[in-house]
Design a protein around this motif. Sequence first.
Motif, PDB file in Angstrom:
ATOM      1  N   THR A   1      -8.100  43.344 -92.880  1.00 54.45           N
ATOM      2  CA  THR A   1      -7.153  43.930 -93.834  1.00 54.45           C
ATOM      3  C   THR A   1      -6.408  45.067 -93.164  1.00 54.45           C
ATOM      4  O   THR A   1      -7.029  45.982 -92.607  1.00 54.45           O
ATOM      5  CB  THR A   1      -7.877  44.444 -95.091  1.00 54.45           C
TER       6      THR A   1
ATOM      7  N   HIS B   1       0.524  47.719 -94.846  1.00 52.02           N
ATOM      8  CA  HIS B   1       1.927  47.393 -94.626  1.00 52.02           C
ATOM      9  C   HIS B   1       2.686  48.655 -94.237  1.00 52.02           C
ATOM     10  O   HIS B   1       2.516  49.700 -94.878  1.00 52.02           O
ATOM     11  CB  HIS B   1       2.558  46.806 -95.896  1.00 52.02           C
TER      12      HIS B   1
ATOM     13  N   ARG C   1       2.354  40.222 -85.509  1.00 47.73           N
ATOM     14  CA  ARG C   1       1.384  40.165 -86.597  1.00 47.73           C
ATOM     15  C   ARG C   1       1.993  39.497 -87.822  1.00 47.73           C
ATOM     16  O   ARG C   1       3.171  39.677 -88.097  1.00 47.73           O
ATOM     17  CB  ARG C   1       0.936  41.578 -86.967  1.00 47.73           C
TER      18      ARG C   1
ATOM     19  N   ILE D   1       1.094  39.194 -91.963  1.00 48.82           N
ATOM     20  CA  ILE D   1       0.226  39.811 -92.968  1.00 48.82           C
ATOM     21  C   ILE D   1       0.583  39.287 -94.353  1.00 48.82           C
ATOM     22  O   ILE D   1       1.761  39.191 -94.707  1.00 48.82           O
ATOM     23  CB  ILE D   1       0.370  41.352 -92.952  1.00 48.82           C
TER      24      ILE D   1
ATOM     25  N   ASP E   1      -4.546  40.029 -92.188  1.00 41.71           N
ATOM     26  CA  ASP E   1      -3.932  39.574 -90.941  1.00 41.71           C
ATOM     27  C   ASP E   1      -4.266  38.095 -90.740  1.00 41.71           C
ATOM     28  O   ASP E   1      -5.407  37.732 -90.492  1.00 41.71           O
ATOM     29  CB  ASP E   1      -4.475  40.409 -89.783  1.00 41.71           C
TER      30      ASP E   1
END
Length: 693
Positions: A74, A77, A133, A135, A145
Amino acid sequence: MNKAEVKDLIASLTEELNHHNYLYYQKSKPVISDYEFDTKLKELEQLEQQYPDLKLPYSPTSRVGGDITKEFETVPHKYPMLSLGNTYSKEELMDFDGRVRKGLGTDDYEYICELKFDGVAISLKYENGYLDRAITRGDGTKGDDITTNVKTIRSIPLKVQGNDYPPSFEVRGEVFMPKEFFKELNDGVLKENKQRESEGKTPLTLYANARNTTSGTLKMQDSKIVADRKLDCYLYSYLDDSDTYNTHEKSIQFLERAGFNVSQTYRKCQTIDEVLEYINHWDQERHKLAVETDGVVIKVNSLAQQSELGFTAKNPRWAISYKFKSESAVTILKDITYQVGRTGAITPVAELEPVLLAGTTVKRASLHNANEIERLDVRIGDSVNVEKGGEIIPKITGVNLESRPSNAQKVSYLTECPECNTTLVRKEGEASHYCPNKDTCPPQVQGRIEHFISRNAMNIESLGPRTIAGFLRRGLIKNLSDLYTLTFEDINNLQFEETDEATGEVSKRSIKEKSAQNIIESIEKSKSIPFERVLFGLGIRYVGKTVAEKLAQHFVTIDRLMKASFEEIVSVHEIGERIAESVSAFFADEDNRQMIEALKEAGLSLETEKKEGAADTFKGLTFVVSGVFETFGRDELKNLIKQHGGKVASGISSKTNYLIAGANMGPAKKEKADSLGITILDESSFRELLQND
């Protein structure tokens, strides 16, 4: 070949195969056969296996999958993933347009319309042109992720095209499963079930809908399976720290140049009438698309104007989502049950004969309140029309009177709480019935504690509904202040029973040492949460996050708020009579006052902390902030005003003392400020005013 030649060949094959991927998946214009592509891909795979140190981060072999992810990390953002306000009527869209015009003080603005695809929101972070990445939305501030799985989606660039991009940027989009593949998936289940039937085995369950299947696929541990699911992704938003593009349209055009898969259904509209034309067109044509879509997103095109309009506590003021008319189905109403919320409000629930609706099996629907039951004249045994409000929450929209059973009886709304048998009350002018037994009615106590520990309140992450329910059943807590009396010894190895609502099966659960330690540490950490969030967490009716901030800013301490009269509370900027009545009633209750004293003793923050050096320079002054600023962010300006005792209003009125004007401010606001004799400040003037303390 020597290693340098191998390096060149790997680079050449990587670039070539990525180009063919782009032509095939985004342009639908393949120039080589599948056999040729697979042959080159196999050659690249063999070279990468022999020379793993030469594999490039954007290699197309990442698309094949095969990595196993046991846990998804986790991560926060950088830019929150916000939700949009929804509307289901074109009249409300006109109202939205009116608010935009009023907020900007001009008719000089335009919209971008985009279809709202029914998938899973994703945020993609790129560093130096490479996918770094991926998410999930999560709770909007942090998500999981899932980079390994997202790399298998062939329409998502592992390396962007061109070179006109900043070192770091993010792209937002919607991952979806095409209709055709979703059908193939269920066809495969049906085929396998025929075989299982012949062998006497239990049949497999069909996949409910494409969106849920996409969500589940993205969280699979085996990326090889994810790669086989043929997921796709449309990108629709670009973010960076430098505001590289001044309109949403220009940022979308960049995404197209950079090789992202942008749906060509978006359109720029000069007026709200053009927006309505777009909606009418796609309400019919959307069924021809390869992906499910349930509405249209309307955004103000200018980023400067987006900034000027700002945000409410929950949503941006510059965007809205219009939902297409929901699908409907007909089924039988078997029973009506009743649920109790944390405020004591009773919600009647329709128990239905299961029916397939918009890809999911619906068994229950909300009936809202006694007035709604009366309006529909719905009765047990009726054939009812069911829709999904916004295609999420099922609701009953009508009754087929012709098929009503002859013995169907008019519904008598219950008079006692279904949980604690307390006589229900209904306040004058309100639609809902309430259970007044707030102290011992189980769902109310549980609901208030769950609200208290939630992310926007005390953010006690290690606690969840099941654990709270266990504590209540064991008598360890009776209200939210009791959380701060818990010790490690109280909960370590604590055992309690749980009942599965679906099956009725009872199972035992225990809290292990590590979990117990995490719970105690999370509770202790929550003592540093600021006053306005503690106030929100108390769960006072009508006191949402924004109202709690206003009350905390005005009264500064919980003691002053508790002593405040109705008149003093209602005098706070933007606090109405209904809120003031609710706050007064809450603090007049002796049990609530005792709970506050317990929270004080526990060491919670029950007064607003001033920033170091802040004074009451702006006490009694009201500001309006408008435009775009060079050295301040709009939220930064507002926070500075509040920290120095001032109020921030959304619109200019006779009560406004100062208008802080930035670039691109609407001329109507300046005219109104001038006509009312309001002082207009630029950034420099505001800074001087701030320094005078």
